[in-house]
Design a protein around this motif. Structure first.
Motif, PDB file in Angstrom:
ATOM      1  N   THR A  46      -2.088   2.788   3.701  1.00  0.00           N
ATOM      2  CA  THR A  46      -1.454   3.919   3.040  1.00  0.00           C
ATOM      3  C   THR A  46      -0.965   3.525   1.655  1.00  0.00           C
ATOM      4  N   LEU A  47      -0.616   4.519   0.854  1.00  0.00           N
ATOM      5  CA  LEU A  47      -0.051   4.267  -0.464  1.00  0.00           C
ATOM      6  C   LEU A  47       1.415   3.883  -0.346  1.00  0.00           C
ATOM      7  N   TYR A  48       1.907   3.164  -1.343  1.00  0.00           N
ATOM      8  CA  TYR A  48       3.328   2.828  -1.388  1.00  0.00           C
ATOM      9  C   TYR A  48       3.808   2.905  -2.829  1.00  0.00           C
ATOM     10  N   GLY A  49       5.108   2.882  -2.977  1.00  0.00           N
ATOM     11  CA  GLY A  49       5.709   2.821  -4.297  1.00  0.00           C
ATOM     12  C   GLY A  49       6.947   1.953  -4.244  1.00  0.00           C
ATOM     13  N   ARG A  50       7.182   1.181  -5.299  1.00  0.00           N
ATOM     14  CA  ARG A  50       8.394   0.360  -5.370  1.00  0.00           C
ATOM     15  C   ARG A  50       9.318   0.913  -6.432  1.00  0.00           C
ATOM     16  N   LEU A  51      10.573   1.041  -6.059  1.00  0.00           N
ATOM     17  CA  LEU A  51      11.607   1.429  -7.008  1.00  0.00           C
ATOM     18  C   LEU A  51      12.768   0.476  -6.812  1.00  0.00           C
ATOM     19  N   ASP A  52      12.973  -0.407  -7.793  1.00  0.00           N
ATOM     20  CA  ASP A  52      14.006  -1.442  -7.704  1.00  0.00           C
ATOM     21  C   ASP A  52      13.777  -2.290  -6.448  1.00  0.00           C
ATOM     22  N   ASP A  53      14.733  -2.340  -5.535  1.00  0.00           N
ATOM     23  CA  ASP A  53      14.635  -3.202  -4.353  1.00  0.00           C
ATOM     24  C   ASP A  53      14.209  -2.435  -3.106  1.00  0.00           C
ATOM     25  N   THR A  54      13.493  -1.335  -3.303  1.00  0.00           N
ATOM     26  CA  THR A  54      13.108  -0.487  -2.185  1.00  0.00           C
ATOM     27  C   THR A  54      11.630  -0.138  -2.248  1.00  0.00           C
ATOM     28  N   LEU A  55      10.988  -0.148  -1.078  1.00  0.00           N
ATOM     29  CA  LEU A  55       9.596   0.274  -0.960  1.00  0.00           C
ATOM     30  C   LEU A  55       9.582   1.645  -0.284  1.00  0.00           C
ATOM     31  N   PHE A  56       8.768   2.555  -0.800  1.00  0.00           N
ATOM     32  CA  PHE A  56       8.675   3.906  -0.243  1.00  0.00           C
ATOM     33  C   PHE A  56       7.286   4.152   0.336  1.00  0.00           C
ATOM     34  N   VAL A  75       8.784  -2.924  11.639  1.00  0.00           N
ATOM     35  CA  VAL A  75       7.536  -2.720  10.916  1.00  0.00           C
ATOM     36  C   VAL A  75       7.201  -3.958  10.095  1.00  0.00           C
ATOM     37  N   SER A  76       5.917  -4.210   9.947  1.00  0.00           N
ATOM     38  CA  SER A  76       5.435  -5.278   9.079  1.00  0.00           C
ATOM     39  C   SER A  76       4.419  -4.669   8.122  1.00  0.00           C
ATOM     40  N   ILE A  77       4.581  -4.959   6.834  1.00  0.00           N
ATOM     41  CA  ILE A  77       3.709  -4.390   5.812  1.00  0.00           C
ATOM     42  C   ILE A  77       3.071  -5.511   5.007  1.00  0.00           C
ATOM     43  N   SER A  78       1.767  -5.395   4.765  1.00  0.00           N
ATOM     44  CA  SER A  78       1.075  -6.420   3.980  1.00  0.00           C
ATOM     45  C   SER A  78       0.345  -5.790   2.801  1.00  0.00           C
ATOM     46  N   ILE A  79       0.332  -6.523   1.700  1.00  0.00           N
ATOM     47  CA  ILE A  79      -0.356  -6.123   0.471  1.00  0.00           C
ATOM     48  C   ILE A  79      -1.160  -7.329  -0.004  1.00  0.00           C
ATOM     49  N   TYR A  98      -6.233 -15.408  -4.095  1.00  0.00           N
ATOM     50  CA  TYR A  98      -5.578 -14.143  -3.772  1.00  0.00           C
ATOM     51  C   TYR A  98      -4.090 -14.213  -4.057  1.00  0.00           C
ATOM     52  N   GLU A  99      -3.484 -13.034  -4.065  1.00  0.00           N
ATOM     53  CA  GLU A  99      -2.036 -12.884  -4.099  1.00  0.00           C
ATOM     54  C   GLU A  99      -1.682 -11.909  -2.980  1.00  0.00           C
ATOM     55  N   SER A 100      -0.732 -12.269  -2.148  1.00  0.00           N
ATOM     56  CA  SER A 100      -0.388 -11.388  -1.034  1.00  0.00           C
ATOM     57  C   SER A 100       1.119 -11.382  -0.806  1.00  0.00           C
ATOM     58  N   VAL A 101       1.578 -10.298  -0.203  1.00  0.00           N
ATOM     59  CA  VAL A 101       2.977 -10.144   0.170  1.00  0.00           C
ATOM     60  C   VAL A 101       3.042  -9.603   1.589  1.00  0.00           C
ATOM     61  N   VAL A 102       3.961 -10.127   2.380  1.00  0.00           N
ATOM     62  CA  VAL A 102       4.227  -9.608   3.721  1.00  0.00           C
ATOM     63  C   VAL A 102       5.704  -9.241   3.802  1.00  0.00           C
ATOM     64  N   LEU A 103       5.971  -8.033   4.281  1.00  0.00           N
ATOM     65  CA  LEU A 103       7.333  -7.524   4.392  1.00  0.00           C
ATOM     66  C   LEU A 103       7.665  -7.234   5.846  1.00  0.00           C
ATOM     67  N   PHE A 104       8.935  -7.362   6.187  1.00  0.00           N
ATOM     68  CA  PHE A 104       9.422  -6.995   7.511  1.00  0.00           C
ATOM     69  C   PHE A 104      10.660  -6.127   7.362  1.00  0.00           C
ATOM     70  N   GLY A 105      10.922  -5.299   8.353  1.00  0.00           N
ATOM     71  CA  GLY A 105      12.145  -4.513   8.324  1.00  0.00           C
ATOM     72  C   GLY A 105      12.046  -3.251   9.147  1.00  0.00           C
ATOM     73  N   LYS A 106      12.996  -2.376   8.936  1.00  0.00           N
ATOM     74  CA  LYS A 106      13.036  -1.060   9.574  1.00  0.00           C
ATOM     75  C   LYS A 106      13.127  -0.007   8.484  1.00  0.00           C
ATOM     76  N   SER A 150      12.117   4.884   3.369  1.00  0.00           N
ATOM     77  CA  SER A 150      12.393   3.765   2.481  1.00  0.00           C
ATOM     78  C   SER A 150      12.544   2.492   3.305  1.00  0.00           C
ATOM     79  N   LEU A 151      12.160   1.382   2.707  1.00  0.00           N
ATOM     80  CA  LEU A 151      12.267   0.082   3.361  1.00  0.00           C
ATOM     81  C   LEU A 151      12.870  -0.902   2.365  1.00  0.00           C
ATOM     82  N   PRO A 152      14.048  -1.452   2.660  1.00  0.00           N
ATOM     83  CA  PRO A 152      14.647  -2.421   1.733  1.00  0.00           C
ATOM     84  C   PRO A 152      13.817  -3.697   1.659  1.00  0.00           C
ATOM     85  N   LEU A 153      13.656  -4.227   0.452  1.00  0.00           N
ATOM     86  CA  LEU A 153      12.840  -5.430   0.251  1.00  0.00           C
ATOM     87  C   LEU A 153      13.701  -6.684   0.443  1.00  0.00           C
TER      88      LEU A 153
END
Length: 212
Positions: A46-56, A75-79, A98-106, A150-153
């Motif tokens: 899916t698409l995402y957007g980052r605004l400051d310290d938050t992922l949408f 939830v776990s999110i990978s880019i 490559y460059e990758s990021v993995v996020l965790f949270g609620k 929203s998901l805090p980074l």
């Protein structure tokens, strides 16, 4: 650094600073969201957007992903951004740069209308900066049909590989070509909608994208 975000395979490639993580996030706009749905693992692109310290993230209110995220599941999110094919002398040592990021949270449902609109704009800007100002904004019916979370980074790590292949010492004498094939991310000439009214010039946001 949280234990779950620690890079375990090739730990020297791990990065945990905001500058690196946010830099990778800002280059992309598609992520893969992993969660458990009805006792089964599910991964949705899916698409995402980052605004400051938050992922949408956004989607239809009927979406199983959005319903699951709104319920507060882990939830776990990978880019991932591929920058090159790394071709070694042995098949075993082929890789990618490559460059990758993995996020965790609620995730948390965004209910405030102004905050929701700002989050949707962040997703639009992530894909194409300036397009939000050119397009018709969502009406009341469309806003009601769309969920935004929203998901805090806070729990995130990056992993990066660069450079040539790493072969076994004895394989460097083999008569086999090895090296890196760079992968570039480019945009082509825009194709107008067949139903576009005559006389409408190319959008400024698209012009800027194509011209780099």
């Amino acid at each position: 650094m949280a234990e779950k975000t620690k890079v375990r395979r090739a730990p020297s490639r791990g990065h945990y600073d905001k500058e690196t993580i946010y830099g990778i996030l800002d280059k992309e706009y598609i992520c893969h969201v992993g969660f458990i749905h009805q006792n089964h693992p599910v991964v949705i692109p899916t698409l995402y957007g980052r605004l400051d310290d938050t992922l949408f993230l956004h989607g239809s209110i009927a979406s199983r992903m959005m319903k699951a995220l709104e319920s507060g599941v882990d939830v776990s999110i990978s880019i991932t951004r591929v920058n090159g094919l790394v071709l070694a002398r042995s098949a075993f040592h082929h890789s990618m740069n490559y460059e990758s990021v993995v996020l965790f949270g609620k995730a948390v449902l965004v209910k405030d209308e102004a905050a929701k609109l700002a989050g949707l704009k962040a997703i639009s800007d992530q894909v194409l900066k300036g397009r939000w100002e050119e397009a018709r904004l969502p009406n009341e019916e469309e806003m009601k049909a769309t969920s935004l979370v929203s998901l805090p980074l806070k729990e995130a790590s990056a992993k990066i590989r660069t450079g040539p292949p790493s072969d076994n010492k004895e394989d460097y004498d083999l008569d086999i070509w090895a090296g890196v094939v760079p992968v570039e991310h480019i945009t082509r000439r825009a194709e107008p909608d067949p139903k576009l009214k005559a006389g409408i010039p190319l959008a400024n946001s698209v012009t800027k994208l194509i011209n780099g």
